[in-house]
Design a protein around this motif. Structure first.
Motif, PDB file in Angstrom:
ATOM      1  N   ALA A  23      59.373  40.603 -70.826  1.00  0.00           N
ATOM      2  CA  ALA A  23      58.120  40.877 -71.525  1.00  0.00           C
ATOM      3  C   ALA A  23      56.899  40.277 -70.828  1.00  0.00           C
ATOM      4  O   ALA A  23      55.789  40.741 -71.034  1.00  0.00           O
ATOM      5  CB  ALA A  23      58.218  40.360 -72.957  1.00  0.00           C
ATOM      6  N   SER A  24      57.108  39.262 -70.016  1.00  0.00           N
ATOM      7  CA  SER A  24      55.968  38.631 -69.332  1.00  0.00           C
ATOM      8  C   SER A  24      55.692  39.241 -67.963  1.00  0.00           C
ATOM      9  O   SER A  24      54.707  38.891 -67.318  1.00  0.00           O
ATOM     10  CB  SER A  24      56.218  37.130 -69.168  1.00  0.00           C
ATOM     11  N   GLY A  25      56.557  40.117 -67.504  1.00  0.00           N
ATOM     12  CA  GLY A  25      56.390  40.713 -66.176  1.00  0.00           C
ATOM     13  C   GLY A  25      56.943  39.862 -65.055  1.00  0.00           C
ATOM     14  O   GLY A  25      56.799  40.194 -63.879  1.00  0.00           O
ATOM     15  N   ALA A  26      57.613  38.759 -65.402  1.00  0.00           N
ATOM     16  CA  ALA A  26      58.092  37.813 -64.386  1.00  0.00           C
ATOM     17  C   ALA A  26      59.160  38.408 -63.469  1.00  0.00           C
ATOM     18  O   ALA A  26      59.356  37.907 -62.364  1.00  0.00           O
ATOM     19  CB  ALA A  26      58.624  36.547 -65.055  1.00  0.00           C
ATOM     20  N   GLU A  57      52.156  46.163 -67.006  1.00  0.00           N
ATOM     21  CA  GLU A  57      51.772  46.627 -68.334  1.00  0.00           C
ATOM     22  C   GLU A  57      52.370  45.730 -69.416  1.00  0.00           C
ATOM     23  O   GLU A  57      51.680  45.347 -70.369  1.00  0.00           O
ATOM     24  CB  GLU A  57      52.232  48.071 -68.544  1.00  0.00           C
ATOM     25  N   ALA A  58      53.639  45.387 -69.274  1.00  0.00           N
ATOM     26  CA  ALA A  58      54.298  44.514 -70.256  1.00  0.00           C
ATOM     27  C   ALA A  58      53.607  43.166 -70.330  1.00  0.00           C
ATOM     28  O   ALA A  58      53.368  42.639 -71.424  1.00  0.00           O
ATOM     29  CB  ALA A  58      55.776  44.341 -69.894  1.00  0.00           C
ATOM     30  N   ALA A  59      53.275  42.613 -69.173  1.00  0.00           N
ATOM     31  CA  ALA A  59      52.620  41.303 -69.148  1.00  0.00           C
ATOM     32  C   ALA A  59      51.292  41.336 -69.890  1.00  0.00           C
ATOM     33  O   ALA A  59      51.004  40.461 -70.713  1.00  0.00           O
ATOM     34  CB  ALA A  59      52.414  40.840 -67.706  1.00  0.00           C
ATOM     35  N   VAL A  60      50.478  42.352 -69.638  1.00  0.00           N
ATOM     36  CA  VAL A  60      49.152  42.427 -70.250  1.00  0.00           C
ATOM     37  C   VAL A  60      49.263  42.668 -71.756  1.00  0.00           C
ATOM     38  O   VAL A  60      48.627  41.970 -72.559  1.00  0.00           O
ATOM     39  CB  VAL A  60      48.289  43.519 -69.580  1.00  0.00           C
ATOM     40  N   ILE A  61      50.065  43.632 -72.147  1.00  0.00           N
ATOM     41  CA  ILE A  61      50.194  43.953 -73.573  1.00  0.00           C
ATOM     42  C   ILE A  61      50.761  42.769 -74.349  1.00  0.00           C
ATOM     43  O   ILE A  61      50.251  42.398 -75.410  1.00  0.00           O
ATOM     44  CB  ILE A  61      51.069  45.207 -73.756  1.00  0.00           C
ATOM     45  N   ASN A  62      51.796  42.150 -73.822  1.00  0.00           N
ATOM     46  CA  ASN A  62      52.392  41.021 -74.524  1.00  0.00           C
ATOM     47  C   ASN A  62      51.502  39.787 -74.482  1.00  0.00           C
ATOM     48  O   ASN A  62      51.472  39.016 -75.436  1.00  0.00           O
ATOM     49  CB  ASN A  62      53.786  40.720 -73.977  1.00  0.00           C
ATOM     50  N   LEU A  63      50.762  39.617 -73.412  1.00  0.00           N
ATOM     51  CA  LEU A  63      49.828  38.499 -73.342  1.00  0.00           C
ATOM     52  C   LEU A  63      48.780  38.630 -74.448  1.00  0.00           C
ATOM     53  O   LEU A  63      48.425  37.652 -75.110  1.00  0.00           O
ATOM     54  CB  LEU A  63      49.163  38.440 -71.969  1.00  0.00           C
ATOM     55  N   GLU A  64      48.302  39.829 -74.670  1.00  0.00           N
ATOM     56  CA  GLU A  64      47.335  40.051 -75.741  1.00  0.00           C
ATOM     57  C   GLU A  64      47.972  39.741 -77.105  1.00  0.00           C
ATOM     58  O   GLU A  64      47.358  39.100 -77.954  1.00  0.00           O
ATOM     59  CB  GLU A  64      46.820  41.483 -75.702  1.00  0.00           C
ATOM     60  N   SER A  65      49.207  40.156 -77.287  1.00  0.00           N
ATOM     61  CA  SER A  65      49.908  39.913 -78.549  1.00  0.00           C
ATOM     62  C   SER A  65      50.130  38.433 -78.810  1.00  0.00           C
ATOM     63  O   SER A  65      50.156  38.001 -79.961  1.00  0.00           O
ATOM     64  CB  SER A  65      51.266  40.626 -78.550  1.00  0.00           C
ATOM     65  N   TYR A  66      50.314  37.661 -77.734  1.00  0.00           N
ATOM     66  CA  TYR A  66      50.629  36.244 -77.878  1.00  0.00           C
ATOM     67  C   TYR A  66      49.406  35.343 -77.693  1.00  0.00           C
ATOM     68  O   TYR A  66      49.530  34.159 -77.434  1.00  0.00           O
ATOM     69  CB  TYR A  66      51.740  35.839 -76.894  1.00  0.00           C
ATOM     70  N   GLY A  68      46.734  35.345 -75.388  1.00  0.00           N
ATOM     71  CA  GLY A  68      46.395  34.896 -74.050  1.00  0.00           C
ATOM     72  C   GLY A  68      44.909  34.635 -73.882  1.00  0.00           C
ATOM     73  O   GLY A  68      44.082  35.104 -74.663  1.00  0.00           O
ATOM     74  N   HIS A  69      44.574  33.911 -72.856  1.00  0.00           N
ATOM     75  CA  HIS A  69      43.175  33.580 -72.553  1.00  0.00           C
ATOM     76  C   HIS A  69      42.409  34.866 -72.252  1.00  0.00           C
ATOM     77  O   HIS A  69      42.877  35.740 -71.532  1.00  0.00           O
ATOM     78  CB  HIS A  69      43.123  32.632 -71.352  1.00  0.00           C
ATOM     79  N   GLU A  70      41.199  34.956 -72.793  1.00  0.00           N
ATOM     80  CA  GLU A  70      40.395  36.171 -72.667  1.00  0.00           C
ATOM     81  C   GLU A  70      40.131  36.553 -71.210  1.00  0.00           C
ATOM     82  O   GLU A  70      40.189  37.734 -70.840  1.00  0.00           O
ATOM     83  CB  GLU A  70      39.068  35.984 -73.400  1.00  0.00           C
ATOM     84  N   THR A  71      39.854  35.579 -70.366  1.00  0.00           N
ATOM     85  CA  THR A  71      39.578  35.864 -68.953  1.00  0.00           C
ATOM     86  C   THR A  71      40.797  36.478 -68.272  1.00  0.00           C
ATOM     87  O   THR A  71      40.667  37.424 -67.497  1.00  0.00           O
ATOM     88  CB  THR A  71      39.162  34.569 -68.214  1.00  0.00           C
ATOM     89  N   VAL A  72      41.968  35.969 -68.584  1.00  0.00           N
ATOM     90  CA  VAL A  72      43.192  36.508 -67.992  1.00  0.00           C
ATOM     91  C   VAL A  72      43.433  37.925 -68.486  1.00  0.00           C
ATOM     92  O   VAL A  72      43.839  38.802 -67.719  1.00  0.00           O
ATOM     93  CB  VAL A  72      44.405  35.595 -68.306  1.00  0.00           C
ATOM     94  N   LEU A  73      43.149  38.171 -69.757  1.00  0.00           N
ATOM     95  CA  LEU A  73      43.308  39.530 -70.296  1.00  0.00           C
ATOM     96  C   LEU A  73      42.350  40.515 -69.630  1.00  0.00           C
ATOM     97  O   LEU A  73      42.743  41.632 -69.285  1.00  0.00           O
ATOM     98  CB  LEU A  73      43.090  39.534 -71.808  1.00  0.00           C
ATOM     99  N   VAL A  74      41.114  40.107 -69.427  1.00  0.00           N
ATOM    100  CA  VAL A  74      40.130  40.978 -68.765  1.00  0.00           C
ATOM    101  C   VAL A  74      40.621  41.316 -67.357  1.00  0.00           C
ATOM    102  O   VAL A  74      40.590  42.476 -66.934  1.00  0.00           O
ATOM    103  CB  VAL A  74      38.731  40.317 -68.731  1.00  0.00           C
ATOM    104  N   GLU A  75      41.105  40.305 -66.628  1.00  0.00           N
ATOM    105  CA  GLU A  75      41.628  40.535 -65.277  1.00  0.00           C
ATOM    106  C   GLU A  75      42.868  41.430 -65.325  1.00  0.00           C
ATOM    107  O   GLU A  75      43.060  42.285 -64.463  1.00  0.00           O
ATOM    108  CB  GLU A  75      41.962  39.202 -64.604  1.00  0.00           C
ATOM    109  N   GLY A  76      43.702  41.225 -66.326  1.00  0.00           N
ATOM    110  CA  GLY A  76      44.913  42.036 -66.458  1.00  0.00           C
ATOM    111  C   GLY A  76      44.599  43.498 -66.689  1.00  0.00           C
ATOM    112  O   GLY A  76      45.181  44.381 -66.058  1.00  0.00           O
ATOM    113  N   TYR A  77      43.651  43.768 -67.585  1.00  0.00           N
ATOM    114  CA  TYR A  77      43.286  45.164 -67.835  1.00  0.00           C
ATOM    115  C   TYR A  77      42.581  45.774 -66.624  1.00  0.00           C
ATOM    116  O   TYR A  77      42.762  46.963 -66.329  1.00  0.00           O
ATOM    117  CB  TYR A  77      42.438  45.288 -69.107  1.00  0.00           C
ATOM    118  N   ALA A  78      41.808  44.997 -65.903  1.00  0.00           N
ATOM    119  CA  ALA A  78      41.182  45.495 -64.670  1.00  0.00           C
ATOM    120  C   ALA A  78      42.260  45.852 -63.648  1.00  0.00           C
ATOM    121  O   ALA A  78      42.167  46.872 -62.961  1.00  0.00           O
ATOM    122  CB  ALA A  78      40.222  44.450 -64.103  1.00  0.00           C
ATOM    123  N   LEU A  79      43.286  45.019 -63.554  1.00  0.00           N
ATOM    124  CA  LEU A  79      44.389  45.301 -62.640  1.00  0.00           C
ATOM    125  C   LEU A  79      45.119  46.576 -63.055  1.00  0.00           C
ATOM    126  O   LEU A  79      45.461  47.405 -62.204  1.00  0.00           O
ATOM    127  CB  LEU A  79      45.365  44.117 -62.603  1.00  0.00           C
TER     128      LEU A  79
END
Length: 112
Positions: A23-26, A57-66, A68-79
């Motif tokens: 779920a984290s994309g690891a 995709e899993a990392a970003v979606i699950n990070l939002e659910s759990y 995650g830090h807003e800056t990391v989410l913004v970078e994740g969606y940009a990626l």
């Protein structure tokens, strides 16, 4: 981003290690590390299979659910947006010494 997603999921508890890794994309990281090293050493692009985008995709979606830090989410969606554009331009990869790589880009001739 993947590390932050893993940390957030571990902090909330309730999931086993395999679920957190998925779920984290690891799962993507051990696959990409040798590709990056080869790409840098040989001047090639880093190959990422279209099917591997699901890990990001899993990392970003699950990070939002759990939470995650807003800056990391913004970078994740940009990626994810960048990967969607690159998916449209998928190129054939090649294997160099057992490592999946993209061919070196051919420089464009100057116009004029």
């Amino acid at each position: 981003m993947v590390e932050h997603a893993r940390e957030r999921m571990e902090a909330t508890g309730g999931s086993d290690a395999d679920t957190i890794r998925n779920a984290s994309g690891a799962e993507l990281l051990p696959v990409l590390y040798p590709r990056v090293g080869t790409a840098v050493a040989r001047g090639h692009g880093v190959a990422m299979l279209v099917s591997e985008i699901r890990h990001v995709e899993a990392a970003v979606i699950n990070l939002e659910s759990y939470g995650g830090h807003e800056t990391v989410l913004v970078e994740g969606y940009a990626l994810l947006r960048r990967l969607a554009r690159l998916k449209e331009q998928a190129a054939a990869a090649e294997t160099v010494e057992g490592i999946l790589t993209l061919p070196r880009h051919t420089p464009h001739a100057p116009c004029g």
